[in-house]
Design an enzyme around this catalytic site. Sequence first.
Site, PDB file in Angstrom:
ATOM      1  N   ASP A  81     -10.578  68.349 109.105  1.00 49.93           N
ATOM      2  CA  ASP A  81     -11.388  67.516 108.282  1.00 49.93           C
ATOM      3  C   ASP A  81     -12.725  67.865 108.551  1.00 49.93           C
ATOM      4  OD1 ASP A  81     -11.191  65.469 106.626  1.00 49.93           O
ATOM      5  OD2 ASP A  81     -10.515  63.866 107.804  1.00 49.93           O
ATOM      6  N   HIS A 187     -15.474  55.710 104.651  1.00 43.31           N
ATOM      7  CA  HIS A 187     -14.688  55.831 105.807  1.00 43.31           C
ATOM      8  C   HIS A 187     -14.845  54.485 106.719  1.00 43.31           C
ATOM      9  CE1 HIS A 187     -15.115  60.463 105.583  1.00 43.31           C
ATOM     10  NE2 HIS A 187     -13.924  60.189 105.728  1.00 43.31           N
ATOM     11  N   GLY A 188     -13.792  53.984 107.288  1.00 38.16           N
ATOM     12  CA  GLY A 188     -13.935  52.917 107.893  1.00 38.16           C
ATOM     13  C   GLY A 188     -13.620  51.616 107.250  1.00 38.16           C
ATOM     14  N   HIS A 215     -11.007  60.103 100.256  1.00 34.89           N
ATOM     15  CA  HIS A 215     -10.816  59.717 101.573  1.00 34.89           C
ATOM     16  C   HIS A 215     -11.173  58.370 101.742  1.00 34.89           C
ATOM     17  CE1 HIS A 215     -11.586  63.646 103.665  1.00 34.89           C
ATOM     18  NE2 HIS A 215     -11.570  64.091 102.205  1.00 34.89           N
ATOM     19  N   GLY A 216     -11.089  57.717 102.800  1.00 40.08           N
ATOM     20  CA  GLY A 216     -11.447  56.412 103.126  1.00 40.08           C
ATOM     21  C   GLY A 216     -10.265  55.371 102.471  1.00 40.08           C
ATOM     22  N   ALA A 217      -9.183  55.555 102.745  1.00 40.21           N
ATOM     23  CA  ALA A 217      -7.866  54.939 101.864  1.00 40.21           C
ATOM     24  C   ALA A 217      -7.674  53.747 102.705  1.00 40.21           C
ATOM     25  CB  ALA A 217      -6.652  55.904 101.918  1.00 40.21           C
ATOM     26  N   SER A 218      -7.918  53.707 103.905  1.00 42.30           N
ATOM     27  CA  SER A 218      -7.779  52.357 104.631  1.00 42.30           C
ATOM     28  C   SER A 218      -8.305  51.231 103.985  1.00 42.30           C
ATOM     29  CB  SER A 218      -8.280  52.485 106.063  1.00 42.30           C
ATOM     30  OG  SER A 218      -7.577  53.427 106.845  1.00 42.30           O
ATOM     31  N   ASN A 237      -6.558  60.457 102.171  1.00 45.58           N
ATOM     32  CA  ASN A 237      -6.879  60.292 103.810  1.00 45.58           C
ATOM     33  C   ASN A 237      -6.978  58.882 104.411  1.00 45.58           C
ATOM     34  OD1 ASN A 237      -7.148  62.991 103.055  1.00 45.58           O
ATOM     35  ND2 ASN A 237      -8.871  63.233 104.463  1.00 45.58           N
ATOM     36  N   THR A 240      -8.572  54.838 109.878  1.00 47.50           N
ATOM     37  CA  THR A 240      -8.563  53.391 110.401  1.00 47.50           C
ATOM     38  C   THR A 240      -7.568  52.460 110.587  1.00 47.50           C
ATOM     39  OG1 THR A 240     -11.146  53.522 109.511  1.00 47.50           O
ATOM     40  CG2 THR A 240     -10.336  51.400 110.052  1.00 47.50           C
TER      41      THR A 240
HETATM   42  P1  13P Z   1     -10.372  55.592 106.637  1.00 51.39           P
HETATM   43  O1  13P Z   1     -10.683  55.799 108.320  1.00 51.39           O
HETATM   44  O2  13P Z   1     -11.128  54.791 105.925  1.00 51.39           O
HETATM   45  O3  13P Z   1      -9.070  55.623 106.505  1.00 51.39           O
HETATM   46  O4  13P Z   1     -10.647  57.197 106.237  1.00 51.39           O
HETATM   47  C1  13P Z   1     -10.080  58.291 106.560  1.00 51.39           C
HETATM   48  C2  13P Z   1     -10.170  59.610 106.072  1.00 51.39           C
HETATM   49  O5  13P Z   1     -10.953  59.623 105.213  1.00 51.39           O
HETATM   50  C3  13P Z   1     -10.089  60.640 107.000  1.00 51.39           C
HETATM   51  O6  13P Z   1     -10.692  61.692 106.186  1.00 51.39           O
END
Ligand code: 13P
Length: 288
Positions: A81, A187-188, A215-218, A237, A240
């Site tokens: 990644d 992200h996060g 990305h940043g699906a959390s 993705n 978090t």
């Molecule tokens: P999160 O930590 O926000 O879920 O993002 C994960 C990510 O995009 C890994 O590439």
Amino acid sequence: MRARLDHLVSSALQQGSAVPAFTCYDFTTALAVVSAAEEAGRGAILLVAPKTAASPNGPRLIAALRGLADGAGVPIAVQLDHAADPELILAAVAAGADSVLVDGSSLPYEDNIALVRSVRADLDGRGNADVVIEAELGGLAGDEDRAFGADAAGSAPAAGLTDSGQVEDFVSRTGAQLLAVAVGNVHGKYQGEPRLRWDVLQDIAVRTRIPLVLHGASGIPAEELVKAAAMNVGKVNFNTELRTGVLAVLEERVSAHRADGENLQALLGQWGDAARNFAADALRTLAR
Ligand code: 13P
């Protein structure tokens, strides 16, 4: 069985779904993700973060994940990644990664293109033409490995949405097989509710046929992930929320297991359960 990441994602998109990708810092989590995928009868992607890959045992972890993917009962891909260092990319591929996110998104536009092209040429020149390249256009705020929100002090560079006007040129000149987009995702942790820019995503989706990556699906609600899959987002993705679930188990259970004869095996079992449940939820959500 191991699968080419682009094939895995394209076949999910043909069925109107997306493939979840999970950051794995360790073998227990990866094993849990693969078990969840096998139970669901669906493919998944194991992500290795660049700092993990660059750590002394990074190549061994990648090799172990590749072994896990090879022996899985469903299609699994292993991806490095967010990597911008060509040496790290070549080392990860030599260790067993079959895909890489060549992340030049913090570079000026032309330099981003040049980085992706030169990694492609390096890989092809070393007999790795089958390694799949994801590229990123637009800046994603937040820390890849830590859960600071986009606005937390010092955690994030200024983010910029993907410029949809650049997409066709970027995709054709880089030859990227997947495109990571910045449409309000971070992200996060999100500060407040995530507000995805559906107008931008829609505009990107009509300008390229290659699968898009979120990305940043959390923290993004399940129904929004499903909506994104309908706009050609074929890979989603997570990191978090998976870490949060595992850490909660460790926090809650570690003293009980210490009291129970230093029972690390039981603790690892619960770690795996937390990761498996999270992965199972994500697989279910994206299968809709
Ligand atoms: P999160 O930590 O926000 O879920 O993002 C994960 C990510 O995009 C890994 O590439």
